[in-house]
Design a protein around this motif. Structure first.
Motif, short mmCIF file in Angstrom:
data_model
loop_
_atom_site.label_atom_id
_atom_site.label_comp_id
_atom_site.label_asym_id
_atom_site.label_seq_id
_atom_site.Cartn_x
_atom_site.Cartn_y
_atom_site.Cartn_z
N ASN A 10 0.87 -1.17 0.00
CA ASN A 10 0.00 0.00 0.00
C ASN A 10 0.90 1.22 0.00
O ASN A 10 1.77 1.35 0.85
CB ASN A 10 -0.90 0.00 1.23
N ASN A 11 0.71 2.10 -0.95
CA ASN A 11 1.56 3.29 -1.00
C ASN A 11 0.85 4.50 -0.41
O ASN A 11 1.28 5.62 -0.59
CB ASN A 11 2.03 3.57 -2.43
N LYS A 12 -0.24 4.26 0.31
CA LYS A 12 -0.99 5.33 0.95
C LYS A 12 -1.01 5.10 2.46
O LYS A 12 -0.73 4.01 2.93
CB LYS A 12 -2.42 5.38 0.44
N GLY A 13 -1.38 6.11 3.20
CA GLY A 13 -1.58 5.94 4.63
C GLY A 13 -0.28 5.90 5.41
O GLY A 13 0.64 6.65 5.14
N ARG A 14 -0.18 4.97 6.36
CA ARG A 14 0.91 4.91 7.32
C ARG A 14 2.17 4.27 6.72
O ARG A 14 2.53 3.15 7.05
CB ARG A 14 0.47 4.14 8.54
N VAL A 15 2.82 4.99 5.86
CA VAL A 15 4.02 4.49 5.19
C VAL A 15 5.21 4.57 6.14
O VAL A 15 6.09 3.70 6.14
CB VAL A 15 4.30 5.28 3.89
N HIS A 16 5.24 5.59 7.00
CA HIS A 16 6.35 5.79 7.93
C HIS A 16 6.50 4.59 8.87
O HIS A 16 5.54 4.14 9.45
CB HIS A 16 6.13 7.06 8.75
N GLY A 17 7.68 4.06 8.97
CA GLY A 17 7.95 2.95 9.88
C GLY A 17 7.63 1.59 9.32
O GLY A 17 7.75 0.59 10.02
N LEU A 36 2.95 -8.88 1.65
CA LEU A 36 2.00 -9.93 1.32
C LEU A 36 1.81 -10.05 -0.19
O LEU A 36 1.71 -9.04 -0.90
CB LEU A 36 0.64 -9.60 1.97
N HIS A 37 1.77 -11.29 -0.69
CA HIS A 37 1.49 -11.50 -2.11
C HIS A 37 0.13 -10.88 -2.43
O HIS A 37 -0.84 -11.09 -1.69
CB HIS A 37 1.44 -12.99 -2.46
N PRO A 38 0.03 -10.13 -3.54
CA PRO A 38 -1.23 -9.46 -3.88
C PRO A 38 -2.43 -10.40 -3.97
O PRO A 38 -3.54 -10.02 -3.62
CB PRO A 38 -0.94 -8.82 -5.24
N GLU A 39 -2.21 -11.63 -4.41
CA GLU A 39 -3.33 -12.56 -4.56
C GLU A 39 -3.90 -13.03 -3.21
O GLU A 39 -4.96 -13.64 -3.16
CB GLU A 39 -2.95 -13.77 -5.43
N LEU A 40 -3.19 -12.74 -2.11
CA LEU A 40 -3.68 -13.10 -0.78
C LEU A 40 -4.31 -11.91 -0.04
O LEU A 40 -4.82 -12.05 1.05
CB LEU A 40 -2.54 -13.67 0.07
N ASP A 41 -4.26 -10.75 -0.65
CA ASP A 41 -4.75 -9.51 -0.04
C ASP A 41 -6.26 -9.38 -0.22
O ASP A 41 -6.76 -9.35 -1.34
CB ASP A 41 -4.03 -8.32 -0.67
N ASP A 48 -8.23 -6.84 1.60
CA ASP A 48 -8.69 -5.44 1.68
C ASP A 48 -7.60 -4.49 2.19
O ASP A 48 -7.90 -3.50 2.82
CB ASP A 48 -9.91 -5.35 2.59
N SER A 49 -6.36 -4.81 1.93
CA SER A 49 -5.19 -4.05 2.39
C SER A 49 -4.94 -4.16 3.89
O SER A 49 -4.01 -3.57 4.41
CB SER A 49 -5.28 -2.56 2.01
N THR A 50 -5.76 -4.93 4.59
CA THR A 50 -5.57 -5.16 6.02
C THR A 50 -5.58 -6.65 6.35
O THR A 50 -4.82 -7.11 7.18
CB THR A 50 -6.66 -4.45 6.84
#
Length: 109
Positions: free
Chosen positions: A34-41, A80-85, A87-89
């Motif tokens: 995910n390149n949005k949200g909590r990228v820091h850390g 995580l492999h995209p095919e296992l994602d 809802d990004s969580t």
């Protein structure tokens, strides 16, 4: 981290002995890309996840507490492999075959 994993495993071992049940401990899954949200850390979280799972691998199995080691099947480089994602969580049900294989290999059942 080692102290926390040790306490976690010790608690499971005591519960297993007291209640005569078996535990299967699943790995902490890598996070979804995910390149949005909590990228820091994020890199620090990847490293902590890797270390947590590696330490569980060192401590388990003990008694009737088993580590269901399918972490490497879930992703690469801590993502995580995209095919296992789902809802990004959360992971979707695509991880279930890896879980099943880990249960068989652990002799949990």
């Amino acid at each position: 981290l080692r102290s926390t994993v040790n306490a976690f495993c010790q608690g499971l071992l005591e519960a297993s002995e007291n209640y005569r049940i078996r535990f299967g401990v699943v790995p902490v899954a890598p996070h979804a890309y995910n390149n949005k949200g909590r990228v820091h850390g994020r890199q620090a979280r990847r490293e902590t996840t890797r270390m947590w799972n590696a330490t569980l691998r060192e401590y388990l199995p003990r008694g009737d507490v088993y580590f269901l080691d399918y972490e490497e099947s879930l992703g690469k480089d801590g993502i995580l492999h995209p095919e296992l994602d789902a809802d990004s969580t959360h992971m979707n049900a695509g991880f279930v075959p890896f879980l099943e294989q880990a249960i068989e290999e652990s002799r949990l059942l």
